[in-house]
Design an enzyme around this catalytic site. Structure first.
Site, PDB file in Angstrom:
ATOM      1  CG  ASP A  40      -9.358   1.692  14.124  1.00 20.03           C
ATOM      2  OD1 ASP A  40      -9.227   1.588  15.349  1.00 20.03           O
ATOM      3  OD2 ASP A  40      -8.551   1.206  13.321  1.00 20.03           O
ATOM      4  CG  ASN A  43      -0.113  -5.457  10.402  1.00 22.40           C
ATOM      5  OD1 ASN A  43      -0.974  -5.059   9.601  1.00 22.40           O
ATOM      6  ND2 ASN A  43      -0.409  -5.826  11.634  1.00 22.40           N
ATOM      7  CG  ASP A  92      -2.275  -7.305  15.526  1.00 22.62           C
ATOM      8  OD1 ASP A  92      -3.009  -6.488  16.100  1.00 22.62           O
ATOM      9  OD2 ASP A  92      -1.426  -6.974  14.678  1.00 22.62           O
TER      10      ASP A  92
HETATM   11  N1  EPU Z   1      -0.110   5.668  19.482  1.00 17.36           N
HETATM   12  C1  EPU Z   1      -0.228   6.964  19.909  1.00 17.36           C
HETATM   13  N2  EPU Z   1       0.297   7.956  19.130  1.00 17.36           N
HETATM   14  C2  EPU Z   1       0.923   7.696  17.951  1.00 17.36           C
HETATM   15  C3  EPU Z   1       1.032   6.361  17.508  1.00 17.36           C
HETATM   16  C4  EPU Z   1       0.494   5.349  18.312  1.00 17.36           C
HETATM   17  O1  EPU Z   1      -0.785   7.237  20.968  1.00 17.36           O
HETATM   18  O2  EPU Z   1       1.378   8.641  17.290  1.00 17.36           O
HETATM   19  C5  EPU Z   1      -0.672   4.573  20.327  1.00 17.36           C
HETATM   20  C6  EPU Z   1      -1.846   3.875  19.653  1.00 17.36           C
HETATM   21  O3  EPU Z   1      -3.049   4.565  19.872  1.00 17.36           O
HETATM   22  C7  EPU Z   1      -1.815   2.519  20.326  1.00 17.36           C
HETATM   23  C8  EPU Z   1      -0.320   2.265  20.535  1.00 17.36           C
HETATM   24  O4  EPU Z   1       0.290   3.553  20.461  1.00 17.36           O
HETATM   25  O5  EPU Z   1      -2.419   2.580  21.566  1.00 17.36           O
HETATM   26  C9  EPU Z   1       0.311   1.321  19.510  1.00 17.36           C
HETATM   27  O6  EPU Z   1       0.083   1.786  18.205  1.00 17.36           O
HETATM   28  P1  EPU Z   1       1.074   1.498  17.010  1.00 17.36           P
HETATM   29  O7  EPU Z   1       1.395   2.809  16.369  1.00 17.36           O
HETATM   30  O8  EPU Z   1       2.214   0.657  17.481  1.00 17.36           O
HETATM   31  O9  EPU Z   1       0.178   0.640  16.039  1.00 17.36           O
HETATM   32  P2  EPU Z   1      -0.144   0.894  14.509  1.00 17.36           P
HETATM   33  O10 EPU Z   1       1.085   1.187  13.753  1.00 17.36           O
HETATM   34  O11 EPU Z   1      -1.281   1.840  14.398  1.00 17.36           O
HETATM   35  C10 EPU Z   1       0.243  -1.607  13.831  1.00 17.36           C
HETATM   36  C11 EPU Z   1      -0.554  -2.680  13.168  1.00 17.36           C
HETATM   37  C12 EPU Z   1      -1.653  -3.174  14.095  1.00 17.36           C
HETATM   38  C13 EPU Z   1      -0.986  -3.695  15.360  1.00 17.36           C
HETATM   39  C14 EPU Z   1      -0.120  -2.599  15.994  1.00 17.36           C
HETATM   40  C15 EPU Z   1       0.646  -3.053  17.214  1.00 17.36           C
HETATM   41  C16 EPU Z   1      -0.452  -2.138  10.842  1.00 17.36           C
HETATM   42  C17 EPU Z   1      -1.147  -1.726   9.623  1.00 17.36           C
HETATM   43  N3  EPU Z   1      -1.159  -2.186  11.947  1.00 17.36           N
HETATM   44  O12 EPU Z   1      -0.679  -0.541  14.102  1.00 17.36           O
HETATM   45  O13 EPU Z   1      -2.305  -4.239  13.425  1.00 17.36           O
HETATM   46  O14 EPU Z   1      -1.966  -4.099  16.271  1.00 17.36           O
HETATM   47  O15 EPU Z   1       0.829  -2.115  15.018  1.00 17.36           O
HETATM   48  O16 EPU Z   1       1.426  -4.136  16.930  1.00 17.36           O
HETATM   49  O17 EPU Z   1       0.731  -2.455  10.820  1.00 17.36           O
HETATM   50  C18 EPU Z   1      -4.077  -5.699  12.938  1.00 17.36           C
HETATM   51  O18 EPU Z   1      -3.374  -6.190  12.055  1.00 17.36           O
HETATM   52  O19 EPU Z   1      -5.143  -6.244  13.336  1.00 17.36           O
HETATM   53  C19 EPU Z   1      -3.651  -4.455  13.576  1.00 17.36           C
HETATM   54  C20 EPU Z   1      -4.480  -3.660  14.230  1.00 17.36           C
END
Ligand code: EPU
Length: 420
Positions: free
Chosen positions: A118, A23, A307
């Protein structure tokens, strides 16, 4: 169909090395496109998602090499790059959305296929968009694409994120570092991977203050330069190995770790009764009895990481007592509990809470990996179940765990990749 065949066979013992964080590396690769020339990343994990991001950057016009022997990726960025990320790549890997900020910063425009929800939840993009709009972007959607334009360039702004989203923080920060003027971004995510990204941006010439806190102050610069950067260790992979040691009552030394990024995780794991010693970049995790069940609540960093939530449910399912696991980030992550139930685990879901009652033993069965962490957790559960567990849809696990089967085998597990 490929599957992992797992035979429960006692304690895991030995040494394992953790690579750089999935990540983080994906975002560092995206950040590289903001500077013309050659950026080199080291400590890169050998995982499927890195290949997908490499392909995406190639389609934008970059030259990308991935040397797995030296864990190195080089990205050579031309003067002019494309600005479109197609659905065939975005659907394979949601993190493709991290090229959005860099593309608007570099080209003033980006067309990114909308990733949709997803397996782990609906995953909105509203916070990304609100931040980019504040910096001067116009955003609309058309034929399944997000069309983002900054006709008059990006301009620094005061932004407060509704929620400390990891992805939104990254996109908005990457856009702001090349915007004209100053930005203050409040309520940003503080994950170690965000710190890693900010540090690489600073090495590229960005001006960012407050790194690691929830308010970032950015002074826009006209141009960034390529750099060399070593990816921060993967705290989730390290946590997975630690949990494997505890569940199997084994003894694993994990190398290449940054224990200071894992404080709450290590505290919770100590509460299971495990002995955990950390020396420099090494963690030794040993367990000689049945673990105690521990409650966890997932939250943005420094809270407990979502995670590692499925792995903790797997651990609690064979622990002494019961534990309440609360998931605050991804509503659908409990889908995994139904798969775990096929091995005899007892998890009762009520909204975003799951009450897990420890069982004396699990029993091997065919199960399906619903996402990367669920897949790894089912393998851990298979290690402590009697007889054979087949975990299917293992491509999810390949996305985030390098040499998973080889590493498990080296630790004494009976696991192989088979076609069924
Ligand atoms: N959210 C919104 N609106 C947005 C952005 C996020 O509602 O514009 C919500 C999401 O739906 C979720 C929450 O906010 O409920 C957190 O989402 P976040 O944006 O923090 O997560 P992400 O950037 O999509 C990354 C990691 C995830 C990890 C999360 C939280 C990467 C590629 N993915 O996702 O990793 O769980 O941060 O730490 O960096 C994994 O590795 O298994 C994985 C899913």
């Amino acid at each position: 169909m490929e599957a992992f065949k797992v035979i429960g066979n006692g304690p895991l013992k030995g040494e394992v090395r953790v690579p750089g964080a999935k990540n983080s590396v994906l975002k560092l690769m995206a950040a590289a496109i903001m500077a013309e020339g050659k950026t080199t990343l080291t400590n890169v994990p050998d995982i499927l998602d890195v290949e997908i991001m490499a392909e995406l950057l190639r389609r934008l016009g970059c030259e990308v090499t991935h040397e797995t022997k030296t864990s190195t990726v080089t990205i050579t960025v031309p003067k002019v790059i494309g600005h479109k990320a197609d659905y065939d790549l975005v659907r394979k890997m949601r993190a493709s959305i991290s090229v959005l900020g860099p593309l608007v910063a570099r080209c003033g425009e980006a067309d990114i296929a909308m990733p949709g929800g997803d397996a782990i939840g609906s995953r909105g993009l509203d916070i990304h968009m609100q931040g980019l709009e504040k910096l001067g972007c116009h955003v609309h959607s058309e034929h399944g694409y997000l069309i983002v334009r900054a006709e008059n360039g990006l301009a620094g702004a005061n932004i407060a994120l509704d929620f400390p989203s990891v992805g939104a923080t990254e996109n908005v920060v990457m856009a702001a570092v090349l915007a004209k003027g100053n930005s203050t971004i409040d309520n940003v995510a503080r994950e170690p991977e965000i710190v890693d990204l900010c540090q690489m941006l600073v090495a590229m010439g960005a001006k960012i203050k407050g790194i690691g806190t929830s308010v970032l102050e950015i002074i826009g610069v006209p141009k960034l330069n390529p750099t060399n950067h070593n990816v921060v260790p993967d705290r989730i992979v390290a946590g997975t190995w630690a949990i494997a040691a505890i569940m199997t009552q084994g003894d694993i030394t994990i190398h290449g770790v940054k224990p200071s990024d894992m404080e709450l995780v290590l505290e919770k794991l100590r509460d299971t009764g495990a002995e955990i010693k950390s020396v420099e970049d090494r963690l030794n995790v040993s367990m000689n009895k049945k673990p105690k069940a521990v409650d966890i609540v997932t939250l943005p960093y420094p809270g407990f990481p979502t995670d590692l939530q499925p792995q903790m449910i797997a651990l609690n399912s064979i622990a002494e007592g019961s534990a309440m696991v609360t998931e605050n980030l991804f509503e659908a992550r409990f889908r995994f509990v139904n798969e775990l139930a096929r091995l005899g685990a007892d998890g009762k879901i009520n909204g975003h809470h799951c009450l897990v009652k420890g069982k004396n033993k699990l029993s091997g069965a065919p199960v399906e990996a619903t996402d990367v962490r669920a897949g790894a957790s089912l393998v851990l559960a298979g290690l402590v179940a009697d007889e054979v567990t087949y975990v299917t849809e293992v491509h999810h696990v390949d996305r985030g765990y390098d040499n998973f089967v080889e590493n498990l085998t080296n630790l004494g597990a009976k696991v192989e990749r088979v076609n069924i």
